[in-house]
Design an enzyme around this catalytic site. Structure first.
Site, PDB file in Angstrom:
ATOM      1  N   GLU A 157       0.831  -1.205   0.000  1.00 29.16           N
ATOM      2  CA  GLU A 157       0.000   0.000   0.000  1.00 29.16           C
ATOM      3  C   GLU A 157       0.863   1.252   0.000  1.00 29.16           C
ATOM      4  O   GLU A 157       1.965   1.257   0.561  1.00 29.16           O
ATOM      5  CB  GLU A 157      -0.922  -0.009   1.219  1.00 29.16           C
ATOM      6  CG  GLU A 157      -2.023  -1.027   1.060  1.00 29.16           C
ATOM      7  CD  GLU A 157      -2.905  -1.114   2.281  1.00 29.16           C
ATOM      8  OE1 GLU A 157      -3.046  -0.125   3.011  1.00 29.16           O
ATOM      9  OE2 GLU A 157      -3.445  -2.210   2.502  1.00 29.16           O
ATOM     10  N   LYS A 224       2.651 -16.731  -1.746  1.00 27.32           N
ATOM     11  CA  LYS A 224       2.163 -15.489  -1.146  1.00 27.32           C
ATOM     12  C   LYS A 224       2.344 -15.517   0.379  1.00 27.32           C
ATOM     13  O   LYS A 224       2.802 -14.551   0.989  1.00 27.32           O
ATOM     14  CB  LYS A 224       0.694 -15.298  -1.525  1.00 27.32           C
ATOM     15  CG  LYS A 224       0.014 -14.158  -0.853  1.00 27.32           C
ATOM     16  CD  LYS A 224       0.453 -12.817  -1.401  1.00 27.32           C
ATOM     17  CE  LYS A 224      -0.123 -11.703  -0.569  1.00 27.32           C
ATOM     18  NZ  LYS A 224      -0.096 -10.422  -1.200  1.00 27.32           N
ATOM     19  N   LEU A 270      14.311  -4.070   7.616  1.00 29.76           N
ATOM     20  CA  LEU A 270      15.137  -4.197   8.826  1.00 29.76           C
ATOM     21  C   LEU A 270      14.995  -2.935   9.664  1.00 29.76           C
ATOM     22  O   LEU A 270      15.893  -2.591  10.418  1.00 29.76           O
ATOM     23  CB  LEU A 270      16.607  -4.396   8.439  1.00 29.76           C
ATOM     24  CG  LEU A 270      17.032  -5.795   8.028  1.00 29.76           C
ATOM     25  CD1 LEU A 270      18.522  -5.838   7.750  1.00 29.76           C
ATOM     26  CD2 LEU A 270      16.673  -6.829   9.105  1.00 29.76           C
ATOM     27  N   CYS A 280      -2.135  -7.321   5.594  1.00 27.47           N
ATOM     28  CA  CYS A 280      -1.581  -8.607   5.116  1.00 27.47           C
ATOM     29  C   CYS A 280      -0.792  -9.390   6.153  1.00 27.47           C
ATOM     30  O   CYS A 280      -1.067 -10.565   6.375  1.00 27.47           O
ATOM     31  CB  CYS A 280      -0.686  -8.369   3.912  1.00 27.47           C
ATOM     32  SG  CYS A 280      -1.606  -7.932   2.448  1.00 27.47           S
ATOM     33  N   ARG A 347      -6.158  -0.860   9.092  1.00 27.26           N
ATOM     34  CA  ARG A 347      -6.283  -2.271   9.450  1.00 27.26           C
ATOM     35  C   ARG A 347      -5.057  -2.721  10.252  1.00 27.26           C
ATOM     36  O   ARG A 347      -3.929  -2.505   9.853  1.00 27.26           O
ATOM     37  CB  ARG A 347      -6.456  -3.122   8.189  1.00 27.26           C
ATOM     38  CG  ARG A 347      -7.879  -3.013   7.646  1.00 27.26           C
ATOM     39  CD  ARG A 347      -8.051  -3.766   6.364  1.00 27.26           C
ATOM     40  NE  ARG A 347      -7.373  -3.111   5.253  1.00 27.26           N
ATOM     41  CZ  ARG A 347      -7.365  -3.577   4.004  1.00 27.26           C
ATOM     42  NH1 ARG A 347      -7.988  -4.694   3.734  1.00 27.26           N
ATOM     43  NH2 ARG A 347      -6.743  -2.926   3.051  1.00 27.26           N
TER      44      ARG A 347
HETATM   45  C1  UDX Z   1       2.802  -5.989   2.576  1.00 28.75           C
HETATM   46  C2  UDX Z   1       3.828  -6.563   1.589  1.00 28.75           C
HETATM   47  O1  UDX Z   1       4.965  -5.699   1.504  1.00 28.75           O
HETATM   48  C3  UDX Z   1       3.193  -6.771   0.228  1.00 28.75           C
HETATM   49  O2  UDX Z   1       4.107  -7.383  -0.645  1.00 28.75           O
HETATM   50  C4  UDX Z   1       1.948  -7.614   0.379  1.00 28.75           C
HETATM   51  O3  UDX Z   1       1.303  -7.750  -0.869  1.00 28.75           O
HETATM   52  C5  UDX Z   1       0.998  -7.004   1.387  1.00 28.75           C
HETATM   53  O4  UDX Z   1       1.662  -6.803   2.631  1.00 28.75           O
HETATM   54  P1  UDX Z   1       1.857  -3.579   3.124  1.00 28.75           P
HETATM   55  O5  UDX Z   1       1.122  -4.222   4.244  1.00 28.75           O
HETATM   56  O6  UDX Z   1       1.119  -2.632   2.254  1.00 28.75           O
HETATM   57  O7  UDX Z   1       2.486  -4.684   2.150  1.00 28.75           O
HETATM   58  O8  UDX Z   1       3.068  -2.743   3.734  1.00 28.75           O
HETATM   59  P2  UDX Z   1       4.625  -2.919   3.982  1.00 28.75           P
HETATM   60  O9  UDX Z   1       5.300  -1.766   3.386  1.00 28.75           O
HETATM   61  O10 UDX Z   1       5.120  -4.252   3.610  1.00 28.75           O
HETATM   62  O11 UDX Z   1       4.695  -2.736   5.563  1.00 28.75           O
HETATM   63  C6  UDX Z   1       4.028  -3.633   6.437  1.00 28.75           C
HETATM   64  C7  UDX Z   1       4.209  -3.195   7.857  1.00 28.75           C
HETATM   65  O12 UDX Z   1       5.548  -3.401   8.284  1.00 28.75           O
HETATM   66  C8  UDX Z   1       3.928  -1.720   8.108  1.00 28.75           C
HETATM   67  O13 UDX Z   1       3.257  -1.567   9.341  1.00 28.75           O
HETATM   68  C9  UDX Z   1       5.311  -1.096   8.174  1.00 28.75           C
HETATM   69  O14 UDX Z   1       5.339   0.092   8.918  1.00 28.75           O
HETATM   70  C10 UDX Z   1       6.089  -2.217   8.838  1.00 28.75           C
HETATM   71  N1  UDX Z   1       7.524  -2.211   8.561  1.00 28.75           N
HETATM   72  C11 UDX Z   1       8.001  -2.359   7.294  1.00 28.75           C
HETATM   73  C12 UDX Z   1       8.438  -2.111   9.626  1.00 28.75           C
HETATM   74  O15 UDX Z   1       8.040  -1.992  10.790  1.00 28.75           O
HETATM   75  N2  UDX Z   1       9.766  -2.155   9.357  1.00 28.75           N
HETATM   76  C13 UDX Z   1      10.265  -2.325   8.095  1.00 28.75           C
HETATM   77  O16 UDX Z   1      11.490  -2.364   7.938  1.00 28.75           O
HETATM   78  C14 UDX Z   1       9.336  -2.409   7.029  1.00 28.75           C
END
Ligand code: UDX
Length: 451
Positions: A157, A224, A270, A280, A347
């Protein structure tokens, strides 16, 4: 190619707009008439970079409807409806089932269709959907060629349009070679990058062509879950080390940088903080653990990632407690509600967990978010918070401020002005998003995660 997309959420809408942009004939179907009306009027229903422009461009090309049009001739149907979590942790397939029944009812005799599960669905769903469609066709006495494939979506997203146009890879799980051929044709403009990039979603420099990975339907379905579980685990891993870094006096951001430069590890995902949220990671990790249990198989690593993630949210509460001692009667300002920056999605947002726990401990909570406040008001009407229109109003009279979402604008706040408005001095940077020395030089006490 004729493409019908069922569901206009993050996956369905962004995929539909990208497919329309590259020249396919796209119909997006959503049972919610309000959503369809807004999309027809060119009004975005979700917050995504580049989406308003594409929606405007697609207005005269793509169709938005509340029901599936007759499915005649050769075409592709993408099922991109929601798969919420059931009480037992498994995915709720009611919307997928309904979509499959609706598809079966819309298929015209002689049609050649590939029906694709694009939603994250439980293992075995391709066969499940094929069964529903076969039975539907038999009941109606319709003779048509239908293959069901799994084509999981990896878009994140906030950058969903970018990820739709410039994916790392496209995974097609199909047991019928004809279906693979049809889907290869559908995605050819992305695989070969033959389209003119939209102005708001430019092609990255040195973008390599994406790989096409063809697998069995079951492997695609498992891919997935494996991808999301791995990314979620990577974040929980660094958050676990962040906790230890605090004990031993190390800085986890330095550790993350140092290990991330190892090509085998890689620098992304990281970033230590309050832990992952969103639609997700939480849903998919729980679902795959529940699936494994049904096979009498344990997945301790994924389970630990889930536990560490929840603990991480509670640790933020502990940090506030440590600094403020008694939470009852304090006023705490949360900077950010969305589960991450660049989205209005709430969410599984850590901010909601934090707000509820703080309220239970008697704190008064104020919140600010650049885009997610309208969603919070409608989706969580009982959330015991007051909304602030800007960061300075939020800070006024606060004992502590917590950076909960990594919005760009929070990285460059005027901490001197905020310090003057606050009653207390505590800044908990639950995202390691701001520079500690800037906060400290404003006379505030900085607390980060693992540093
Ligand atoms: C994720 C996957 O990246 C994507 O490939 C899948 O289709 C759906 O789920 P999304 O949930 O949109 O996408 O966000 P993402 O950028 O992956 O971040 C997920 C969560 O992890 C967020 O709350 C983000 O803040 C957190 N995050 C991400 C961290 O805390 N640290 C990180 O280094 C990266």
């Amino acid at each position: 190619m004729h493409v019908t997309i069922i569901g206009t959420g993050y996956v369905g809408l962004t995929t539909g707009l990208a497919l329309s942009h590259v020249g396919h004939d796209v119909t997006c179907v959503d049972t919610n008439p309000d959503v369809v009306e807004r999309l027809r009027a060119g009004t975005p229903t979700i917050v995504e970079h580049g989406l308003p422009e594409l929606l405007r461009d697609a207005k005269d090309r793509a169709r938005f409807q509340t029901s599936i049009p007759p499915l005649k001739g050769r075409g592709v149907v993408l099922i991109a409806v929601g798969t919420p979590t059931r009480a037992d942790g498994d995915a709720d397939l009611q919307y997928v089932d309904q979509a499959a029944r609706d598809v079966a009812a819309a298929i015209a005799p002689g049609a050649d269709l590939v029906v694709v599960n694009k939603s994250t669905v439980p293992i075995g769903s391709a066969r499940h959907v094929a069964g529903i469609i076969e039975r539907g066709l038999a009941e109606l006495g319709v003779d048509a060629r239908v293959a069901v494939a799994s084509n999981p979506e990896f878009l994140a997203e906030g950058r969903a349009m970018h990820d739709s146009f410039y994916p790392d890879r496209i995974v097609i799980g199909a047991d019928d070679p004809w279906a693979v051929g049809v889907l290869r044709e559908l995605y050819a403009p992305f695989l070969e990058q033959t389209f003119e990039p939209p102005a708001a979603t430019p092609r990255p420099e040195r973008y390599p062509l994406p790989s096409l990975v063809t697998t069995t339907t079951t492997s695609a379905e498992l891919t997935k879950y494996a991808a999301n579980s791995f990314l979620a685990t990577k974040i929980s891993f660094i958050n676990e080390f962040a906790g230890l870094a605090e004990h031993v006096g190390a800085d986890v951001t330095e550790v993350a940088r140092a290990i991330g430069l190892d090509e085998r590890i890689g620098p992304r995902f990281l970033h230590a903080g309050i832990g992952w949220g969103g639609s997700c990671f939480g849903k998919d990790t729980r679902a795959i653990v529940a699936t494994a249990e049904r096979y009498d198989y344990a997945m301790p690593i994924v389970r630990a990632a889930i536990d560490v993630n929840y603990r991480q949210r509670l640790r933020m509460l502990g940090k506030l407690q440590e600094h403020l001692k008694v939470l009852r009667g304090t006023t705490i300002g949360l900077l950010g509600l969305a589960f991450k920056a660049d989205t209005d999605d709430l969410r599984d947002a850590p901010a909601i967990t934090l707000a509820r726990h703080l309220a239970e401990r008697g704190a008064v909570i104020r919140v600010h978010d650049p885009v997610a406040m309208p969603n919070a008001r409608t989706q969580y009407p009982d959330l015991p918070v007051t909304y602030a229109d800007d960061e300075l109003t939020l800070a006024s009279g606060c004992d502590a401020l917590v950076v909960v979402t990594d919005w760009q604008q929070y990285r460059h706040l005027d901490w001197r002005a905020l310090a003057q408005a606050m009653r207390g001095t505590i800044v908990l940077d639950a995202r390691n998003a701001v520079r500690p020395e800037v906060v400290r030089s404003a006379g505030l006490v900085y607390a980060g995660v693992g540093r």
